[in-house]
Design a protein around this motif. Sequence first.
Motif, short mmCIF file in Angstrom:
data_model
loop_
_atom_site.label_atom_id
_atom_site.label_comp_id
_atom_site.label_asym_id
_atom_site.label_seq_id
_atom_site.Cartn_x
_atom_site.Cartn_y
_atom_site.Cartn_z
N GLY A 35 0.84 -1.06 0.08
CA GLY A 35 -0.11 -0.14 -0.04
C GLY A 35 0.96 1.37 -0.18
N GLY A 36 0.03 2.40 -0.02
CA GLY A 36 1.11 3.68 -0.16
C GLY A 36 -0.06 4.69 -0.86
N LEU A 37 0.64 6.06 -1.16
CA LEU A 37 0.21 7.00 -1.33
C LEU A 37 0.49 7.06 -2.99
CD1 LEU A 37 -1.23 9.93 -1.07
CD2 LEU A 37 0.98 10.84 -0.56
N VAL A 38 -0.40 7.39 -3.94
CA VAL A 38 -0.13 7.47 -5.29
C VAL A 38 -1.12 8.37 -5.82
CG1 VAL A 38 -1.80 5.68 -5.97
CG2 VAL A 38 -0.17 6.05 -7.37
N GLN A 39 -0.74 9.16 -6.96
CA GLN A 39 -1.51 9.99 -7.71
C GLN A 39 -2.75 9.23 -8.42
OE1 GLN A 39 0.91 12.86 -9.94
NE2 GLN A 39 0.98 14.13 -8.06
N ALA A 40 -3.79 10.21 -8.66
CA ALA A 40 -4.86 9.60 -9.45
C ALA A 40 -4.01 9.19 -10.95
CB ALA A 40 -5.89 10.36 -9.72
N GLY A 41 -4.60 7.99 -11.36
CA GLY A 41 -3.86 7.65 -12.83
C GLY A 41 -3.08 6.66 -12.52
N GLY A 42 -2.36 6.66 -11.52
CA GLY A 42 -1.45 5.76 -11.01
C GLY A 42 -1.66 4.19 -10.69
N SER A 43 -0.56 3.71 -10.49
CA SER A 43 -0.83 2.01 -10.08
C SER A 43 -0.09 1.80 -8.87
CB SER A 43 0.01 1.09 -11.63
OG SER A 43 -0.83 1.63 -12.58
N LEU A 44 -0.59 0.74 -8.08
CA LEU A 44 0.19 -0.20 -7.11
C LEU A 44 -0.26 -1.40 -7.44
CD1 LEU A 44 -1.08 2.33 -4.05
CD2 LEU A 44 1.33 1.87 -4.90
N ARG A 45 0.59 -2.28 -6.63
CA ARG A 45 0.37 -3.64 -6.54
C ARG A 45 0.57 -4.04 -5.17
NH1 ARG A 45 3.74 -9.00 -9.03
NH2 ARG A 45 4.84 -8.32 -7.21
N LEU A 46 -0.68 -4.88 -4.59
CA LEU A 46 -0.74 -5.25 -3.34
C LEU A 46 -0.46 -6.69 -3.33
CD1 LEU A 46 -3.94 -3.45 -2.08
CD2 LEU A 46 -1.97 -2.74 -2.15
N SER A 47 0.39 -7.11 -2.26
CA SER A 47 0.56 -8.55 -1.94
C SER A 47 -0.01 -8.90 -0.80
CB SER A 47 2.30 -8.73 -2.28
OG SER A 47 2.91 -8.25 -3.12
N CYS A 48 -0.14 -10.20 -0.71
CA CYS A 48 -0.60 -10.85 0.69
C CYS A 48 0.10 -12.34 0.68
CB CYS A 48 -2.31 -10.88 0.49
SG CYS A 48 -2.76 -11.97 1.92
N ALA A 49 1.13 -12.23 1.64
CA ALA A 49 1.67 -13.58 1.73
C ALA A 49 0.98 -14.58 2.79
CB ALA A 49 3.03 -13.32 2.35
N ALA A 50 0.59 -15.68 2.34
CA ALA A 50 -0.17 -16.64 3.29
C ALA A 50 0.68 -17.68 3.91
CB ALA A 50 -1.11 -17.33 2.64
N SER A 51 0.79 -17.92 5.06
CA SER A 51 1.57 -19.07 5.85
C SER A 51 0.72 -19.80 6.64
CB SER A 51 2.66 -18.27 6.51
OG SER A 51 2.34 -17.30 7.23
#
Length: 120
Positions: free
Chosen positions: A9-25
């Motif tokens: 997660g984080g801060l991004v400007q409109a039109g931008g991209s982010l990739r979230l990850s979820c590590a399962a154990s």
Amino acid sequence: QVQLVESGGGLVQAGGSLRLSCAASGDTICISAMGWYRQAPGKERELVATITSGGRATYADSVKGRFAISTDNAKNTLYLQMNSLKPEDTAVYSCNAVCIESIATSRDYWGQGTQVTVSS
């Protein structure tokens, strides 16, 4: 027991991209489906996208064509690629796993959540 840890997660400007990850154990073999949910301030938690162990994905109408959910089974990791982000996508995003415990019961597991903020 299944443990889920989100990142990306984080801060991004409109039109931008982010990739979230979820590590399962933990006891990941019981997982039949995983998903991403989000909750904005003052609003109910809502489904963003889900994916089954067979790879079938579903999306909320509000993110179709912009977000993509995927898994890397070798790494026991769930992803959410978010493109063309809008200020209304701002929320805490949480990872969910549905664990089949028996023929008649299942349990939901949740990560701690990661904040996504989209500035206009």
